[in-house]
Design an enzyme around this catalytic site. Structure first.
Site, mmCIF file in Angstrom:
data_model
loop_
_atom_site.group_PDB
_atom_site.id
_atom_site.type_symbol
_atom_site.label_atom_id
_atom_site.label_comp_id
_atom_site.label_asym_id
_atom_site.label_seq_id
_atom_site.Cartn_x
_atom_site.Cartn_y
_atom_site.Cartn_z
ATOM 1 C CG ASP A 309 -2.210 0.847 0.909
ATOM 2 O OD1 ASP A 309 -2.258 1.684 0.037
ATOM 3 O OD2 ASP A 309 -3.124 0.314 1.656
ATOM 4 C CD GLU A 505 -6.374 5.553 2.964
ATOM 5 O OE1 GLU A 505 -5.511 5.003 3.906
ATOM 6 O OE2 GLU A 505 -6.364 5.926 1.957
#
Length: 615
Positions: A309, A505
């Protein structure tokens, strides 16, 4: 044996001209004959033979470049050529200026030309988080976020959404989508709850049809883009819903709850898997060799490549920035491509040193390159590397928006309908209020044009208010007052469209109150004071704490984050489409119940799978 993709075969003429441009006297590999095209550029050969031939010619610099993925803002075309960069990405909100589909295609082609200018002419892949449509591009079709699609429970619809998204990506050149998110959300406080299809593994597993839509029947089709199963593994089960936190559960529970959607994704041939920021029992996933190499690659038989990521390797040791030891740990764990947006040169240096020092075996570098190059050949990028601009006209097209509208309608969950106030009659006199009623940005949520999303007219589409006005009879009165001011007792019904502001997020992590804010409550109170029935439409990425408010509402519709086609909400309010959505998560009675999930013995406000209809 012919293993070339359909795209490759259609583009053989272009490929042959490229073949003619490149002879066996390429840089970086063993000495070769001085004439004739390189075998790896021959689309008639099998993918395996082409990969073998190309790997045999690659220098260490070529291989390190293929394992490196910078962000578009931090790399120049000249650097793509010099460092043999294998992939570039747009992070959330990272777009060319102006943000138009054609500008995206121009940007992609410029970077691709730079990749092809390197001695071996290996094309790059371009990745983006197209998580609910091609959501970084202004004017693209924005679909409901995953939690809404989980409520719709329609795998065939999700496959069509994947295919439509792939077409819009193809027109702009983007050939790699960081989707689908296959997390199983176990705590609604998590800021990525809306990126999950639901709280039980069966829901994300059946929605892996998105992979089929994105990649097509096989990689290399006319609009085929690489799909990515993310985030591996257990990101939806962290303690307290802490994004990037620790999932403290047994291996048995990890396998029973969080692994099944990835098993199904591998069965469907997903091209890539992205590793989670989170940890499992204290060990960062980005260094978890057992779960990446042993479970994913060997046990599940995943043959694609694993990508980190965004700056994911930075967090391995818990300190800011990454070290050579972290690079070695990540690559040895089985990560094949590393997303290093800004410090990619340092990553290359560290990985080179780790290889030369023996900390990372050359066999691991070769395996990573084999996996990456195999997908590039299968996609047909060596034969058709440039954006296919014939698909630019599909971006935000009427047909795509019609599909999104149907998806919105299918995702609506009717939770209360006292006295049958819904569906509304087309000639009803209706008062509409709320901050999310006439706001594309609010109804689309995070990952829309920008990373966090934003209120306002961020992109094209139909707001919920506009949808209501179109659904009502032209002679009917539909009044809008954002905060509810102006309503009186003459109206047949009032609609309050309220809920969460956009977030993405960890910015959306909640540790305390999960209810409506004071402004939304005040709006609803003004409507209630008029004495007319109040229909509350919640625009949110997760269940909210509304148990104490619910008795004062005549009806409640959970609209989730519907995206650009608010008319789909109106279709359900007016009964053009009957509500069929069912809760993909358990609805808490109070925030103090979190985490709450099916079968845990806690008494919810609404159970998993709940949803009313008009019959």
């Amino acid at each position: 044996m012919y293993c070339s993709s359909p795209r490759a075969l259609r583009s053989r003429a272009a490929g042959l001209s490229m073949l003619a441009a490149l002879t066996l006297t390429v840089h970086g590999g063993p000495a070769r004959a001085a004439s004739g095209p390189a075998p790896y550029l021959d689309p008639q050969l099998s993918v395996e033979d082409r990969v073998d031939d190309l790997l045999d010619r690659m220098s260490l610099a070529d291989k390190l470049g293929q394992m490196t993925q910078p962000e578009r803002r931090y790399v120049t075309p000249e650097e793509v050529t010099r460092y043999r960069i294998g992939s570039v990405l747009s992070s959330g909100g990272s777009a060319p200026s102006p943000n138009t589909p054609r500008s995206w295609a121009d940007m992609y082609d410029g970077l691709q030309r730079a990749a092809l200018a390197a001695p071996l002419r290996v094309p790059m892949m371009y990745g983006a988080d197209a998580v609910h449509g091609h959501n970084n591009v202004a004017g693209a079709t924005i679909f409901p976020h995953d939690i809404g699609l989980g409520a719709a429970r329609d795998p065939a619809l999700v496959r069509r959404i994947g295919a439509v998204t792939a077409a819009e990506l193809t027109g702009t050149g983007v050939d790699w989508d960081f989707a689908p998110c296959l997390c199983v959300v176990r705590d609604d406080r998590w800021g990525r709850a809306y990126e999950s299809f639901g709280e039980v593994p069966e829901l994300p597993a059946i929605m892996t049809t998105l992979i089929d839509g994105l990649q097509g029947d096989e990689l290399g089709g006319p609009t085929s883009v690489l799909a990515t199963a993310k985030h591996y593994l257990g990101d939806g089960g962290t303690e307290g819903g802490d994004d990037r936190g620790d999932t403290r559960i047994s291996e048995g529970e990890l396998r029973a709850v969080h692994l099944p959607p990835f098993r199904e994704a591998v069965r469907r041939g997903v091209g890539a898997v992205m590793v989670s920021y989170s940890s499992w029992n204290g060990l960062k996933m980005h260094r978890n060799k057992y779960l990446i190499s042993d479970v994913l690659k060997r046990e599940l038989g995943f043959t694609g490549f694993v990508v980190s990521d965004y700056n994911g390797i930075d967090g391995i040791d818990g300190r800011r920035g990454f070290t050579e030891d972290e690079v070695a740990a990540a690559v040895n764990a089985g990560i094949d491509m590393v997303m290093v947006p800004a410090e990619w040169r340092r990553f290359i240096d560290y990985l080179r040193d780790a290889v030369k020092d023996g900390a990372v075996p050359m066999s691991r570098v070769d395996d990573a390159n084999r996996r990456i190059l195999t997908r590039k050949f299968q996609l047909g990028l060596f034969e058709q590397p440039m954006a296919d601009r014939t698909y630019l006209r599909t971006v935000g097209s009427a047909g795509h928006r019609a599909l999104a509208r149907r998806a919105v309608a299918g995702s609506q969950v009717l939770l209360k309908n006292a006295g049958g106030v819904l569906p509304l009659d087309r000639d009803d006199k209706v008062f509409v209020a709320g901050r999310s009623a006439d706001d594309i940005g609010m109804q689309s949520g995070g990952w829309t044009i920008s990373w966090q999303g934003a209120p306002g007219p961020t992109t094209k589409g139909t707001t919920i208010l506009q949808g209501i006005r179109k659904a009502a009879d032209p002679s009917a009165t539909v009044t809008y007052g954002r905060d509810g001011t102006g309503i009186d007792g003459s109206y047949d019904a009032a609609i309050a469209v309220v809920g969460e502001k956009p977030y993405a997020e960890y910015h959306g992590d909640l540790t305390g109150d999960m209810g409506l804010d004071d402004a939304d409550r005040a709006t609803i109170d003004r409507l209630r004071a008029s004495g007319v029935p109040v229909v509350v439409v919640l625009v949110s990425g997760r269940p909210l704490d509304i148990a104490s408010d619910l008795p004062g509402w005549s009806a409640l519709v959970e609209a989730w984050l519907p995206g650009s086609e608010g008319a789909g909400v109106a279709d359900v309010l007016y009964g053009t489409t009957a509500p069929t959505g069912r809760l993909p998560v358990t609805w808490m009675r109070a925030a103090s119940q979190q985490p709450i999930n099916r079968g845990d013995g806690k008494k919810p406000l609404f159970p998993f799978g709940y949803g009313l209809t008009y019959r």
